[in-house]
Scaffold this active site. Structure first.
Site, PDB file in Angstrom:
ATOM      1  CB  SER A   1       4.009  -8.847  -7.479  1.00  0.00           C
ATOM      2  OG  SER A   1       4.476  -9.974  -8.186  1.00  0.00           O
TER       3      SER A   1
ATOM      4  CG  ASP B   1      -1.828  -0.068   8.275  1.00  0.00           C
ATOM      5  OD1 ASP B   1      -2.683   0.810   8.120  1.00  0.00           O
ATOM      6  OD2 ASP B   1      -1.684  -1.031   7.499  1.00  0.00           O
TER       7      ASP B   1
ATOM      8  N   GLY C   1      -6.149   1.042   9.449  1.00  0.00           N
ATOM      9  CA  GLY C   1      -5.160   0.494  10.397  1.00  0.00           C
ATOM     10  C   GLY C   1      -4.960  -0.996  10.245  1.00  0.00           C
TER      11      GLY C   1
ATOM     12  CB  VAL D   1      16.906   6.224  -1.683  1.00  0.00           C
ATOM     13  CG1 VAL D   1      17.675   5.185  -2.493  1.00  0.00           C
ATOM     14  CG2 VAL D   1      16.391   5.617  -0.376  1.00  0.00           C
TER      15      VAL D   1
ATOM     16  NE  ARG E   1     -28.073  10.173  10.206  1.00  0.00           N
ATOM     17  CZ  ARG E   1     -28.630  11.043   9.356  1.00  0.00           C
ATOM     18  NH1 ARG E   1     -27.954  11.444   8.312  1.00  0.00           N
ATOM     19  NH2 ARG E   1     -29.852  11.485   9.584  1.00  0.00           N
TER      20      ARG E   1
ATOM     21  CG  HIS F   1      -8.608   4.255  -0.282  1.00  0.00           C
ATOM     22  ND1 HIS F   1      -9.739   3.483  -0.136  1.00  0.00           N
ATOM     23  CD2 HIS F   1      -7.579   3.392  -0.472  1.00  0.00           C
ATOM     24  CE1 HIS F   1      -9.412   2.203  -0.258  1.00  0.00           C
ATOM     25  NE2 HIS F   1      -8.112   2.125  -0.461  1.00  0.00           N
TER      26      HIS F   1
ATOM     27  CE  LYS G   1     -20.966  13.469  33.051  1.00  0.00           C
ATOM     28  NZ  LYS G   1     -19.573  13.227  32.649  1.00  0.00           N
TER      29      LYS G   1
ATOM     30  N   GLY H   1       0.834  -1.209   0.000  1.00  0.00           N
ATOM     31  CA  GLY H   1       0.000   0.000   0.000  1.00  0.00           C
ATOM     32  C   GLY H   1       0.860   1.248   0.000  1.00  0.00           C
TER      33      GLY H   1
ATOM     34  CE  LYS I   1     -20.428  15.584  23.976  1.00  0.00           C
ATOM     35  NZ  LYS I   1     -19.256  14.769  24.010  1.00  0.00           N
TER      36      LYS I   1
HETATM   37  P1  ATP Z   1       0.773  -2.682   3.525  1.00  0.00           P
HETATM   38  O1  ATP Z   1       1.086  -2.803   5.005  1.00  0.00           O
HETATM   39  O2  ATP Z   1       0.623  -1.285   3.107  1.00  0.00           O
HETATM   40  O3  ATP Z   1      -0.345  -3.582   3.077  1.00  0.00           O
HETATM   41  P2  ATP Z   1       2.666  -4.665   2.669  1.00  0.00           P
HETATM   42  O4  ATP Z   1       4.077  -4.559   2.213  1.00  0.00           O
HETATM   43  O5  ATP Z   1       2.432  -5.437   3.937  1.00  0.00           O
HETATM   44  O6  ATP Z   1       2.094  -3.181   2.747  1.00  0.00           O
HETATM   45  P3  ATP Z   1       1.512  -6.811   1.069  1.00  0.00           P
HETATM   46  O7  ATP Z   1       0.445  -6.748   0.045  1.00  0.00           O
HETATM   47  O8  ATP Z   1       1.304  -7.693   2.256  1.00  0.00           O
HETATM   48  O9  ATP Z   1       1.777  -5.289   1.501  1.00  0.00           O
HETATM   49  O10 ATP Z   1       2.882  -7.281   0.375  1.00  0.00           O
HETATM   50  C1  ATP Z   1       3.398  -6.595  -0.758  1.00  0.00           C
HETATM   51  C2  ATP Z   1       4.049  -7.556  -1.694  1.00  0.00           C
HETATM   52  O11 ATP Z   1       5.127  -8.238  -1.049  1.00  0.00           O
HETATM   53  C3  ATP Z   1       3.152  -8.680  -2.196  1.00  0.00           C
HETATM   54  O12 ATP Z   1       2.286  -8.292  -3.237  1.00  0.00           O
HETATM   55  C4  ATP Z   1       4.187  -9.687  -2.688  1.00  0.00           C
HETATM   56  O13 ATP Z   1       4.677  -9.331  -3.940  1.00  0.00           O
HETATM   57  C5  ATP Z   1       5.293  -9.519  -1.643  1.00  0.00           C
HETATM   58  N1  ATP Z   1       5.154 -10.575  -0.643  1.00  0.00           N
HETATM   59  C6  ATP Z   1       4.319 -10.628   0.412  1.00  0.00           C
HETATM   60  N2  ATP Z   1       4.412 -11.808   1.064  1.00  0.00           N
HETATM   61  C7  ATP Z   1       5.328 -12.539   0.374  1.00  0.00           C
HETATM   62  C8  ATP Z   1       5.866 -13.871   0.503  1.00  0.00           C
HETATM   63  N3  ATP Z   1       5.471 -14.694   1.480  1.00  0.00           N
HETATM   64  N4  ATP Z   1       6.757 -14.272  -0.405  1.00  0.00           N
HETATM   65  C9  ATP Z   1       7.177 -13.466  -1.404  1.00  0.00           C
HETATM   66  N5  ATP Z   1       6.701 -12.221  -1.583  1.00  0.00           N
HETATM   67  C10 ATP Z   1       5.799 -11.748  -0.721  1.00  0.00           C
END
Ligand code: ATP
Length: 325
Positions: free
Chosen positions: A75, A130, A173, A25, A249, A255, A214, A13, A216
């Site tokens: 990925s 988070d 979170g 970097v 409500r 996001h 009270k 994320g 409120k």
């Molecule tokens: P956020 O906390 O914002 O969700 P995150 O880094 O925890 O960020 P994830 O979606 O859990 O987000 O992981 C990001 C990417 O890291 C995954 O899409 C995948 O490519 C790689 N990844 C996660 N777990 C594994 C794993 N067990 N082996 C290899 N790659 C992984």
């Protein structure tokens, strides 16, 4: 250590401050005469060879911008041996000698596996709103998300007060209540429901009754997202049954908490960790995450950062209980 070329990617994320980390970097690499390659879309870009050289002028006018210029992605392919093999082929083809990964615990899990499999030095920068990562007091993006939440909750409070409404507000979170607990205290919420604490409906109803007596009729109740709490709409429905005369409500902040200009704290944190991560690669460190503890940069092995649970501050839970009503 003599390192000529490193790669940088953002994964998982997005969070405000990732751009400030990328900038740090790139500038630090240039300072130490190391070439820097930007990898687009996280591990997906590594697998698909989406890379380009980044130089200090590419990161001009960037420190204040939310999101990530490298783009981020998740990925599934990188979770497979075959996917990581393709990633390693591209890593080698581009002459990379180290990687910097900005992301959350999932991204560090991937980094740890990839680093061990192909003996690749990787340094992680915790970038997630988070704040749920062990080995750092703060993650890049958390402070901004918190401030965005507070600003939105303050606005909702204005309308809640004007209409005598009880608002259930859901904040982000994932499985941790850092944003909920801190934003709840900062906005004077009547109750704060977080995954780390077993929630007690009777206590919530008692608090509502207490402020009702009270005189409120408007209040804010902060609910952290996540399955554990059963969903903000159900909570509101159950409360309505108990207090039928209340105008209840629900608002889900969603996001907006991920975007926007990073705060000063996030920009400084991202800059410090960005510099530290390049220096760590140059000094021969590998498979660790940079973080801040007691205002000092520290390094935590990926395994520890992933496996250990970051604990919520118990004192804050007590404080919220004492001053809520
Ligand atoms: P956020 O906390 O914002 O969700 P995150 O880094 O925890 O960020 P994830 O979606 O859990 O987000 O992981 C990001 C990417 O890291 C995954 O899409 C995948 O490519 C790689 N990844 C996660 N777990 C594994 C794993 N067990 N082996 C290899 N790659 C992984």
């Amino acid at each position: 250590m003599n390192i000529g070329k490193i790669g940088i990617l953002t994964s998982g994320g997005d969070s405000p401050g990732m751009n400030a980390a990328i900038r740090a970097v790139v500038r630090t690499a240039s300072y130490y005469c190391v070439n820097c390659i930007g990898i687009s879309l996280g591990y997906k870009g590594l697998i698909n060879n989406e890379m380009r050289k980044v130089v200090p002028t590419d990161v001009n006018n960037l420190i204040h911008r939310g999101g990530t210029i490298l783009k981020t992605a998740r990925s599934e392919e990188f979770k497979t041996k075959f996917g990581r093999k393709k990633a390693n082929i591209n890593y080698k083809k581009n002459g990379l000698e180290g990687l910097i990964v900005i992301g959350g615990d999932g991204s560090f899990t991937g980094a740890m596996i990839f680093g061990q499999e192909y003996n690749i030095p990787i340094i992680g920068i915790p970038g997630t709103i988070d704040n749920d990562i062990y080995g750092t007091d703060f993650t890049v993006g958390y402070d901004t998300a918190l401030n965005t939440a507070i600003e939105a909750i303050d606005k909702i409070r204005d309308t809640a007060t004007s209409h005598n409404r009880l608002f259930f507000i859901e904040v982000m979170g994932k499985d941790s209540g850092f944003i909920a607990l801190n934003s709840g205290i900062a906005t004077g919420a009547l109750d704060i429901l977080i995954p780390e604490k077993k929630y007690n409906l009777d206590k919530l109803f008692y608090s509502i009754e207490k402020v009702k007596q009270k005189g409120k009729y408007s209040s804010i109740i902060i609910v952290s997202e996540g399955k554990k709490l059963g969903g903000v709409y159900d909570l509101a429905k159950t409360t309505k049954k108990k207090f039928p005369d209340y105008d209840i409500r629900v608002s889900i902040l969603g996001h907006i908490q991920r975007g926007g200009y990073p705060t000063c704290s996030d920009r400084v944190l991202a800059s410090r960790l960005g510099v530290a991560s390049v220096e760590a690669l140059i000094s021969g460190k590998k498979n660790v995450m940079t973080g801040i503890k007691a205002n000092k940069v520290i390094f935590t092995p990926f395994l520890k950062a992933i496996k250990k649970k970051r604990k919520i501050d118990i004192d804050l839970i007590k404080i919220s209980d004492i001053i809520a009503c």
